[in-house]
Design a protein around this motif. Structure first.
Motif, PDB file in Angstrom:
ATOM      1  N   LEU A 178      24.555  -5.446  49.600  1.00  0.00           N
ATOM      2  CA  LEU A 178      24.696  -5.726  48.175  1.00  0.00           C
ATOM      3  C   LEU A 178      23.918  -6.968  47.797  1.00  0.00           C
ATOM      4  N   SER A 179      23.264  -6.929  46.651  1.00  0.00           N
ATOM      5  CA  SER A 179      22.589  -8.101  46.113  1.00  0.00           C
ATOM      6  C   SER A 179      23.208  -8.471  44.768  1.00  0.00           C
ATOM      7  N   LEU A 180      23.540  -9.736  44.601  1.00  0.00           N
ATOM      8  CA  LEU A 180      24.056 -10.257  43.329  1.00  0.00           C
ATOM      9  C   LEU A 180      23.029 -11.244  42.780  1.00  0.00           C
ATOM     10  N   ILE A 181      22.644 -11.030  41.527  1.00  0.00           N
ATOM     11  CA  ILE A 181      21.571 -11.806  40.908  1.00  0.00           C
ATOM     12  C   ILE A 181      22.130 -12.673  39.783  1.00  0.00           C
TER      13      ILE A 181
ATOM     14  N   ILE B 229      22.937 -12.197  48.934  1.00  0.00           N
ATOM     15  CA  ILE B 229      22.810 -10.934  49.665  1.00  0.00           C
ATOM     16  C   ILE B 229      23.965 -10.857  50.655  1.00  0.00           C
ATOM     17  N   CYS B 230      24.740  -9.792  50.575  1.00  0.00           N
ATOM     18  CA  CYS B 230      25.895  -9.608  51.454  1.00  0.00           C
ATOM     19  C   CYS B 230      25.777  -8.261  52.150  1.00  0.00           C
ATOM     20  N   TRP B 231      26.160  -8.200  53.421  1.00  0.00           N
ATOM     21  CA  TRP B 231      26.081  -6.932  54.133  1.00  0.00           C
ATOM     22  C   TRP B 231      27.184  -6.802  55.178  1.00  0.00           C
ATOM     23  N   LYS B 232      27.454  -5.543  55.534  1.00  0.00           N
ATOM     24  CA  LYS B 232      28.479  -5.226  56.525  1.00  0.00           C
ATOM     25  C   LYS B 232      27.840  -5.019  57.893  1.00  0.00           C
ATOM     26  N   GLU B 233      28.669  -4.872  58.921  1.00  0.00           N
ATOM     27  CA  GLU B 233      28.164  -4.748  60.281  1.00  0.00           C
ATOM     28  C   GLU B 233      27.468  -3.416  60.529  1.00  0.00           C
ATOM     29  N   SER B 234      27.573  -2.483  59.583  1.00  0.00           N
ATOM     30  CA  SER B 234      26.911  -1.183  59.721  1.00  0.00           C
ATOM     31  C   SER B 234      25.393  -1.283  59.587  1.00  0.00           C
TER      32      SER B 234
ATOM     33  N   MET C  95      25.651   6.284  55.936  1.00  0.00           N
ATOM     34  CA  MET C  95      24.365   6.019  55.290  1.00  0.00           C
ATOM     35  C   MET C  95      24.477   4.738  54.462  1.00  0.00           C
ATOM     36  N   ALA C  96      23.561   3.842  54.731  1.00  0.00           N
ATOM     37  CA  ALA C  96      23.590   2.578  53.995  1.00  0.00           C
ATOM     38  C   ALA C  96      23.189   2.801  52.556  1.00  0.00           C
ATOM     39  N   LYS C  97      23.818   2.070  51.650  1.00  0.00           N
ATOM     40  CA  LYS C  97      23.475   2.145  50.231  1.00  0.00           C
ATOM     41  C   LYS C  97      22.975   0.787  49.773  1.00  0.00           C
ATOM     42  N   LEU C  98      21.873   0.781  49.074  1.00  0.00           N
ATOM     43  CA  LEU C  98      21.345  -0.441  48.505  1.00  0.00           C
ATOM     44  C   LEU C  98      21.560  -0.367  47.007  1.00  0.00           C
ATOM     45  N   ILE C  99      22.365  -1.282  46.531  1.00  0.00           N
ATOM     46  CA  ILE C  99      22.722  -1.245  45.124  1.00  0.00           C
ATOM     47  C   ILE C  99      22.022  -2.373  44.386  1.00  0.00           C
ATOM     48  N   GLY C 100      21.134  -2.007  43.448  1.00  0.00           N
ATOM     49  CA  GLY C 100      20.480  -2.992  42.606  1.00  0.00           C
ATOM     50  C   GLY C 100      21.085  -2.962  41.231  1.00  0.00           C
ATOM     51  N   GLU C 101      20.642  -3.884  40.389  1.00  0.00           N
ATOM     52  CA  GLU C 101      21.133  -3.880  39.021  1.00  0.00           C
ATOM     53  C   GLU C 101      20.679  -2.620  38.308  1.00  0.00           C
TER      54      GLU C 101
END
Length: 254
Positions: free
Chosen positions: A47-50, A85-90, A1-7
């Motif tokens: 992942l998002s880095l701000i 914005i960074c993401w994996k192949e999943s 399951m993909a996880k979206l992590i915000g601040e």
């Protein structure tokens, strides 16, 4: 399951801020160490880095050490701002709109039924510029009922109690952590339609919906941290029983 992590308070962003050396952002010497601790704990697929405050070749060098397969970024301006914005192949991420203060992407994966849209935001501290941002964001909201959310640093307060005179008290209250599993839940779409009413006052919208979705996560979806602790406890009990059973067998054999 993909996880979206915000601040959010007391998570990765605050750890980086606490270890930031002279406002260097992701160029800080301690950034990679702090990030790896966070990555081991949460294992995000996206992942998002701000407010990264890093550009060009230096940014490429830092991103290469994060352990993600793909990335996209909005450059910082004079060591201020920046969105990575960074993401994996999943997961598959398609950038739909690139703005100086936000990035709109479409996320798809075999682990959930339908794609959804995410807007990663870095709001300007300047009120006039932030109003222009709200207008631009409003134009990107899907009208076809597609799942959509906006996460990031909105540089705004969410309650009058956070302000005294001309000063803002304490930390800014950041939006919730979004779990992609919510999108798969049978009633989540109806919950969003009923509770998310977009208006010009985005601060009020986010404040109200954040409280509502936190209650929904706990009462309907099931608080993920509580479920994790319960499963870990059950697994530990099973391991102890297996060890004790093996020990009794060995004693009998003697």
């Amino acid at each position: 399951m993909a996880k979206l992590i915000g601040e959010q308070v007391e998570t990765f962003t605050d750890k980086v801020a606490a270890n930031d050396e002279g406002g260097k952002g992701c160029a800080s010497l301690k950034f990679i160490r702090v990030f790896r601790e966070y990555n081991r704990e949460h294992k995000p697929d996206l992942l998002s880095l701000i407010e990264t405050r890093v550009n060009g070749g230096k940014a490429d060098s830092v991103i290469a050490k994060l352990g993600f397969h793909r990335s996209h970024r909005v450059e910082a301006t004079r060591f201020s701002g920046g969105i990575w914005i960074c993401w994996k192949e999943s997961v598959c991420v398609n950038v739909l709109k690139n703005h100086s203060k936000f990035v709109l992407v479409k996320v798809t994966s075999t682990s959930f039924r339908q794609p959804f849209l995410v807007t990663f935001v870095y709001g300007s501290p300047n009120y006039s510029k932030r109003r222009l941002l709200w207008e631009a964001l409003h134009r990107t909201i899907p009208v076809d009922g597609s799942p959509w959310m906006a996460i990031g640093d909105f540089n705004t307060i969410f309650s009058p109690t956070e302000r005294r005179g001309g000063w803002t008290l304490g930390k800014r209250w950041h939006p919730f952590r979004f779990l992609a599993g919510w999108v798969e839940h049978l009633v989540f779409s109806d919950f969003v339609k009923e509770n998310l009413r977009v208006s010009a006052n985005m601060s009020t919208v986010h404040s109200k919906f954040t409280n509502q979705v936190k209650r929904w996560n706990k009462d309907v979806y099931g608080h993920i941290a509580t479920r994790k602790k319960l499963l870990t406890k059950n697994l530990h009990s099973i391991e102890i029983e297996q060890i004790e059973e093996t020990w009794h067998i060995l004693i009998k054999l003697r």
